[in-house]
Design a protein around this motif. Structure first.
Motif, PDB file in Angstrom:
ATOM      1  N   LYS A 145     -35.364  60.719  44.707  1.00 53.99           N
ATOM      2  CA  LYS A 145     -35.854  61.872  45.469  1.00 53.99           C
ATOM      3  C   LYS A 145     -34.640  62.381  46.234  1.00 53.99           C
ATOM      4  O   LYS A 145     -34.038  61.642  47.012  1.00 53.99           O
ATOM      5  N   PHE A 146     -34.272  63.624  45.995  1.00 52.42           N
ATOM      6  CA  PHE A 146     -33.102  64.195  46.644  1.00 52.42           C
ATOM      7  C   PHE A 146     -33.488  64.912  47.940  1.00 52.42           C
ATOM      8  O   PHE A 146     -34.625  65.367  48.097  1.00 52.42           O
TER       9      PHE A 146
ATOM     10  N   ILE B 298     -26.798  67.783  42.292  1.00 53.68           N
ATOM     11  CA  ILE B 298     -27.706  66.929  41.523  1.00 53.68           C
ATOM     12  C   ILE B 298     -27.164  66.744  40.108  1.00 53.68           C
ATOM     13  O   ILE B 298     -27.176  65.630  39.565  1.00 53.68           O
ATOM     14  N   GLU B 299     -26.655  67.810  39.517  1.00 54.13           N
ATOM     15  CA  GLU B 299     -26.077  67.724  38.173  1.00 54.13           C
ATOM     16  C   GLU B 299     -24.877  66.769  38.154  1.00 54.13           C
ATOM     17  O   GLU B 299     -24.680  66.024  37.188  1.00 54.13           O
TER      18      GLU B 299
ATOM     19  N   THR C 173     -38.012  63.184  41.574  1.00 53.40           N
ATOM     20  CA  THR C 173     -37.834  64.183  40.520  1.00 53.40           C
ATOM     21  C   THR C 173     -37.106  63.658  39.290  1.00 53.40           C
ATOM     22  O   THR C 173     -37.367  64.110  38.183  1.00 53.40           O
ATOM     23  N   HIS C 174     -36.178  62.719  39.470  1.00 53.57           N
ATOM     24  CA  HIS C 174     -35.328  62.264  38.370  1.00 53.57           C
ATOM     25  C   HIS C 174     -35.590  60.792  38.062  1.00 53.57           C
ATOM     26  O   HIS C 174     -35.615  59.960  38.967  1.00 53.57           O
TER      27      HIS C 174
ATOM     28  N   GLU D 216     -32.552  61.181  49.272  1.00 54.52           N
ATOM     29  CA  GLU D 216     -33.611  61.029  50.279  1.00 54.52           C
ATOM     30  C   GLU D 216     -34.274  59.657  50.133  1.00 54.52           C
ATOM     31  O   GLU D 216     -34.528  58.980  51.118  1.00 54.52           O
ATOM     32  N   ASP D 217     -34.570  59.272  48.877  1.00 55.17           N
ATOM     33  CA  ASP D 217     -35.240  58.003  48.631  1.00 55.17           C
ATOM     34  C   ASP D 217     -34.999  57.573  47.193  1.00 55.17           C
ATOM     35  O   ASP D 217     -34.677  58.399  46.327  1.00 55.17           O
ATOM     36  N   VAL D 218     -35.163  56.261  46.952  1.00 55.70           N
ATOM     37  CA  VAL D 218     -35.013  55.706  45.611  1.00 55.70           C
ATOM     38  C   VAL D 218     -36.094  54.665  45.405  1.00 55.70           C
ATOM     39  O   VAL D 218     -36.515  53.995  46.355  1.00 55.70           O
TER      40      VAL D 218
END
Length: 115
Positions: A25-26, A35-36, A71-72, A105-107
């Protein structure tokens, strides 16, 4: 269900592989190019860390709205816990963390033996 039973480490099947699932989560407002850069850096770990058997990734597109802002997703495969454990402190993995850290932001990480 016994609370301790969820913590038991299963004995892997002979032909099983260890999956390492990582969700990011970014931070709100992170530019797409940052992000890329993170994605490219993570994907490059496959060619730098020989213990990684395979690596795939994608961006969430679930219509259920249950992603909690993650998201990723990155999905890595290892042959053994020893291989995974060699990957975690690997200098290239640590360097990746330096790129990721400022915009993360979070993982969420989940490892499991494939059945």
């Amino acid at each position: 269900m016994n609370p301790d039973s969820s913590r038991r480490v299963p004995i892997p099947e002979k032909d099983s592989v260890l999956r390492h699932v990582v969700l990011f989560k970014f931070k709100v407002g992170t530019p797409d190019q940052e992000i890329e850069k993170v994605v490219a850096s993570f994907v490059s770990l496959k060619s730098r860390i020989p213990q990684i058997v395979s690596l795939e990734w994608g961006i969430n597109n679930s219509p259920e709205s249950l992603d909690k802002g993650f998201t990723h997703c990155f999905f890595l495969t290892f042959r053994s816990e020893e291989d995974r454990d060699a990957y975690l402190p690997h200098p290239d993995h640590k360097a990746f963390g330096e790129i990721l850290g400022p915009i993360l932001e979070d993982v969420l990480v989940v490892d499991y033996w494939a059945n």
